[in-house]
Write an enzyme that holds these catalytic residues in place. Structure first.
Site, mmCIF file in Angstrom:
data_model
loop_
_atom_site.group_PDB
_atom_site.id
_atom_site.type_symbol
_atom_site.label_atom_id
_atom_site.label_comp_id
_atom_site.label_asym_id
_atom_site.label_seq_id
_atom_site.Cartn_x
_atom_site.Cartn_y
_atom_site.Cartn_z
ATOM 1 N N ASP A 199 157.976 58.274 72.902
ATOM 2 C CA ASP A 199 159.283 58.697 72.380
ATOM 3 C C ASP A 199 159.727 59.976 73.082
ATOM 4 O O ASP A 199 160.905 60.162 73.386
ATOM 5 C CB ASP A 199 159.228 58.942 70.869
ATOM 6 C CG ASP A 199 159.204 57.641 70.078
ATOM 7 O OD1 ASP A 199 159.513 56.583 70.657
ATOM 8 O OD2 ASP A 199 158.868 57.693 68.881
ATOM 9 N N LYS A 243 151.048 53.976 63.791
ATOM 10 C CA LYS A 243 151.155 55.049 64.791
ATOM 11 C C LYS A 243 150.232 56.241 64.523
ATOM 12 O O LYS A 243 149.813 56.914 65.449
ATOM 13 C CB LYS A 243 152.603 55.564 64.875
ATOM 14 C CG LYS A 243 153.575 54.570 65.482
ATOM 15 C CD LYS A 243 154.938 55.239 65.593
ATOM 16 C CE LYS A 243 156.022 54.263 65.951
ATOM 17 N NZ LYS A 243 157.313 54.940 66.134
HETATM 18 P P1 NAP Z 1 161.059 58.875 59.641
HETATM 19 O O1 NAP Z 1 159.720 59.346 60.082
HETATM 20 O O2 NAP Z 1 161.174 58.036 58.400
HETATM 21 O O3 NAP Z 1 161.994 60.189 59.463
HETATM 22 C C1 NAP Z 1 163.350 60.076 59.087
HETATM 23 C C2 NAP Z 1 163.949 61.458 58.849
HETATM 24 O O4 NAP Z 1 165.308 61.265 58.443
HETATM 25 C C3 NAP Z 1 163.280 62.248 57.712
HETATM 26 O O5 NAP Z 1 163.414 63.620 57.968
HETATM 27 C C4 NAP Z 1 164.121 61.818 56.514
HETATM 28 O O6 NAP Z 1 164.091 62.742 55.456
HETATM 29 C C5 NAP Z 1 165.507 61.802 57.132
HETATM 30 N N1 NAP Z 1 166.423 60.953 56.373
HETATM 31 C C6 NAP Z 1 166.238 59.652 56.035
HETATM 32 N N2 NAP Z 1 167.308 59.197 55.353
HETATM 33 C C7 NAP Z 1 168.158 60.248 55.234
HETATM 34 C C8 NAP Z 1 169.424 60.430 54.589
HETATM 35 N N3 NAP Z 1 170.034 59.419 53.964
HETATM 36 N N4 NAP Z 1 170.011 61.633 54.687
HETATM 37 C C9 NAP Z 1 169.408 62.665 55.326
HETATM 38 N N5 NAP Z 1 168.194 62.568 55.927
HETATM 39 C C10 NAP Z 1 167.592 61.373 55.892
HETATM 40 O O7 NAP Z 1 161.770 58.018 60.782
HETATM 41 P P2 NAP Z 1 161.601 58.216 62.369
HETATM 42 O O8 NAP Z 1 160.507 57.352 62.860
HETATM 43 O O9 NAP Z 1 161.574 59.664 62.650
HETATM 44 O O10 NAP Z 1 162.968 57.554 62.915
HETATM 45 C C11 NAP Z 1 164.231 58.181 62.709
HETATM 46 C C12 NAP Z 1 165.307 57.400 63.469
HETATM 47 O O11 NAP Z 1 165.060 57.465 64.871
HETATM 48 C C13 NAP Z 1 165.370 55.899 63.117
HETATM 49 O O12 NAP Z 1 166.716 55.504 63.108
HETATM 50 C C14 NAP Z 1 164.650 55.240 64.283
HETATM 51 O O13 NAP Z 1 165.102 53.899 64.510
HETATM 52 C C15 NAP Z 1 165.080 56.157 65.432
HETATM 53 N N6 NAP Z 1 164.156 56.113 66.572
HETATM 54 C C16 NAP Z 1 164.666 55.715 67.770
HETATM 55 C C17 NAP Z 1 163.858 55.681 68.870
HETATM 56 C C18 NAP Z 1 164.432 55.247 70.202
HETATM 57 O O14 NAP Z 1 163.651 55.000 71.120
HETATM 58 N N7 NAP Z 1 165.736 55.178 70.329
HETATM 59 C C19 NAP Z 1 162.500 56.037 68.772
HETATM 60 C C20 NAP Z 1 162.008 56.459 67.526
HETATM 61 C C21 NAP Z 1 162.855 56.484 66.431
HETATM 62 P P3 NAP Z 1 162.954 62.637 54.278
HETATM 63 O O15 NAP Z 1 161.694 63.207 54.864
HETATM 64 O O16 NAP Z 1 163.533 63.424 53.178
HETATM 65 O O17 NAP Z 1 162.841 61.168 53.943
#
Ligand code: NAP
Length: 295
Positions: free
Chosen positions: A112, A76
């Site tokens: 998104d 991405k």
């Molecule tokens: P990402 O870039 O890896 O970011 C994840 C975020 O969550 C970071 O701030 C991370 O903190 C935090 N985090 C991870 N594990 C955690 C924990 N155990 N406790 C507290 N904070 C935690 O992931 P992303 O791409 O943003 O995606 C996040 C979520 O959104 C995923 O579940 C994904 O499937 C979902 N999503 C859904 C859609 C949809 O269309 N429905 C689209 C995009 C994403 P750190 O920086 O400290 O690791």
């Protein structure tokens, strides 16, 4: 499952998604169902593209004249320098998940944001300059949420375990949207109108976890949106429902994002109900086969 309405022939258009790995993607189910329902002679394929082959893959989009391309992990960000233009959202978020071929070349978009904003609108949420929004997490999905909410004038608190990442997010948003009201917070107050979970906490197979900070009291005045779509109803959403809050599932965001790509590439209105039904069917199949949470 319904079969495509037209045979593959000399006029079949091809769209798809690149990722590495990509075999668990749910996008082909959504898009092919849309093409079938509208009698379009289009096909949507998943292409497994190794990181070192990304430039060749994007050259292939140009050379082969693909109708459109989605981009998922890990490409991405890496795809950005290979494109000709970016939408303001993709530029501000720093990630592209949908590429549209135009007369001026390949344009990168971040659907998104579009998916999230559509899901909020459909869920009855109107964001104004008085709306207080709590965003949990500071990753790519949180960046999309911040951009979409700030563009509407909403006031954002970002709550994240990695303060430095949160501050980078806030600084980037202030650069793109200088009048945006965004702060990274360590302690939480009452009065949020909308809470958005943009962390993976509560996602299958850890569906007994909830990202809700203990200081937050849910009630009928709040809308809770969980970006997680597997499970469709997370522990957070169940708690919100019990408290009388309005809830919105990540399934709606995913369908909205897919619908946005469909509309950009085809110039037609996306058959959202068909795409949602295909996604839910694919999700239930993935649950039976232990698949991952990748879009
Ligand atoms: P990402 O870039 O890896 O970011 C994840 C975020 O969550 C970071 O701030 C991370 O903190 C935090 N985090 C991870 N594990 C955690 C924990 N155990 N406790 C507290 N904070 C935690 O992931 P992303 O791409 O943003 O995606 C996040 C979520 O959104 C995923 O579940 C994904 O499937 C979902 N999503 C859904 C859609 C949809 O269309 N429905 C689209 C995009 C994403 P750190 O920086 O400290 O690791």
């Amino acid at each position: 499952m319904k079969q495509p309405s037209a045979e593959i022939d000399g006029s079949t258009r091809t769209a798809g998604v690149i990722g590495w790995p990509v075999e668990h993607t749910l996008s082909p189910a959504m898009h092919n169902a849309a093409y079938t329902s509208l009698g379009m002679n289009w096909r949507y394929l998943a292409f497994a593209v190794r990181p070192e082959r990304l430039a060749q893959a994007i050259a292939g989009v140009r050379g082969l004249g693909l109708a459109g391309l989605n981009v998922t992990i890990p490409h991405k960000e890496g795809v950005i320098p290979l494109l000709d233009s970016l939408t303001p959202a993709a530029r501000a978020i720093g990630a592209v998940n949908s590429i549209t071929p135009t007369e001026d070349g390949l344009e990168g978009e971040n659907t998104d944001v579009l998916g999230l904003m559509t899901s909020l609108q459909e869920g009855g949420v109107e964001i104004t300059t008085a709306t207080r929004v709590l965003i949990l997490g500071a990753g790519g999905a949180a960046r999309a949420a911040c951009f979409g909410v700030l563009e509407k004038g909403g006031r954002i608190s970002v709550y994240t375990r990695n303060r430095a990442r949160g501050e980078r997010l806030a600084a980037d948003m202030r650069t793109s949207l200088p009048s945006g009201d965004i702060a990274v917070v360590d302690s939480l107050t009452a009065g949020y109108d909308l809470i958005i979970n943009a962390t993976p906490v509560g996602m299958w197979p850890d569906q007994d976890a909830s990202p809700l900070p203990p200081a937050i009291q849910l009630g009928p005045q709040v809308t809770v949106m969980d970006m997680i779509y597997r499970p469709q109803e997370t522990k957070l959403l169940k708690a919100a429902q019990i408290a009388g809050a309005r809830t919105i599932s990540g399934v709606e965001m995913l369908v909205g994002g897919g619908g946005a790509s469909f509309a950009r590439w085809s110039g037609r209105k996306a058959p959202i109900d068909v795409m949602r039904a295909a996604l839910l069917q694919a999700l239930s199949g993935a649950a039976n086969h232990g698949g991952t949470n990748s879009a």
